[in-house]
Enzyme design. Structure first.
Site, PDB file in Angstrom:
ATOM      1  CB  ILE A  66      10.855  22.008   4.770  1.00 51.01           C
ATOM      2  CG1 ILE A  66      10.310  21.121   5.904  1.00 51.01           C
ATOM      3  CG2 ILE A  66      11.223  23.387   5.276  1.00 51.01           C
ATOM      4  CD1 ILE A  66      11.325  20.896   7.039  1.00 51.01           C
ATOM      5  CB  SER A  67       5.104  21.196   4.058  1.00 52.96           C
ATOM      6  OG  SER A  67       5.016  20.786   2.719  1.00 52.96           O
TER       7      SER A  67
END
Length: 229
Positions: A66-67
């Site tokens: 997840i960025s």
């Protein structure tokens, strides 16, 4: 996915994150509001919940992440989303970026190559956000090929490191449309240069270059491994 309660403590941590993003240069208040409105801890396993509002990436399985919130904000700001624009996202992952785009009012078509992540994210959004993001559609497929059936798109965002700018995505972009994509810097897979490509009336491309980032690699094909649940 993790805890889907949104306490005052978590909201307070999210507000601190917004302040941090402002200090790092994010100026679009619509983007900041969308990130404030989307509880990031929903998208993380319970063991990582206490770190959900740290500005960093976390693993989500299948070698994906997840960025970090700054990256999500930066790419969203570059896209300059207008309400009801049709947006193609390459790399659903946890669906956090896709939900932020939907919160901005976009009609999002998001592609994931890993069947396990595709199923997990689609089911999660459907279950926990109920009917809030009806314009968000999930697809299992090869991001390099895009979605010809639904083209053209107003905006396209790639959330993985591309070795080059995929020609298929350029073809699926409307005239005047924008593609935001991290491209390997001088063939170096360790670091990417964020680029924004605008398709001009005559078919030519305007290419703008921004900061360096680090993303997981963009891969072709489809991984049909089923989730263990």
């Amino acid at each position: 996915m993790g805890n889907t309660e949104d306490t005052f403590r978590q909201q307070g941590l999210r507000k601190k994150l917004i302040d941090e993003l402002r200090k790092k240069g994010i100026k679009d208040e619509r983007v900041l509001t969308a990130i404030m409105n989307v509880p990031r801890h929903y998208f993380l396993e319970s063991a990582l919940e206490q770190f959900a509002y740290d500005d960093r990436a976390f693993p989500i399985g299948e070698g994906q992440t997840i960025s970090q919130p700054y990256t999500v904000a930066f790419q969203s700001e570059l896209l300059d989303i207008k309400r009801n624009e049709k947006v193609l996202e390459i790399g659903t992952g946890s669906a956090y970026q896709a939900v932020v785009l939907a919160e901005l009012g976009a009609r999002v078509h998001t592609i994931e190559r890993h069947k396990s992540l595709y199923e997990k994210s689609r089911n999660f959004v459907k279950k926990y956000f109920k009917n809030k993001y009806l314009s968000l559609q999930f697809f299992l497929g090869d991001g390099f090929k895009g979605l010809t059936t639904f083209a053209p798109f107003d905006k396209i965002i790639v959330t993985a490191a591309a070795p080059e700018i995929p020609e298929a995505l350029i073809k699926q972009l409307k005239v005047g449309g924008k593609l935001v994509i991290p491209v390997n810097e001088d063939g170096n897979e360790e670091v990417q240069r964020m680029k924004r490509i605008t398709k001009k009336e005559d078919g030519s491309l305007e290419v703008e270059e921004f900061s360096q980032f680090q993303f997981v690699p963009m891969l072709g094909g489809t991984n049909m491994k089923v989730a263990n649940n």
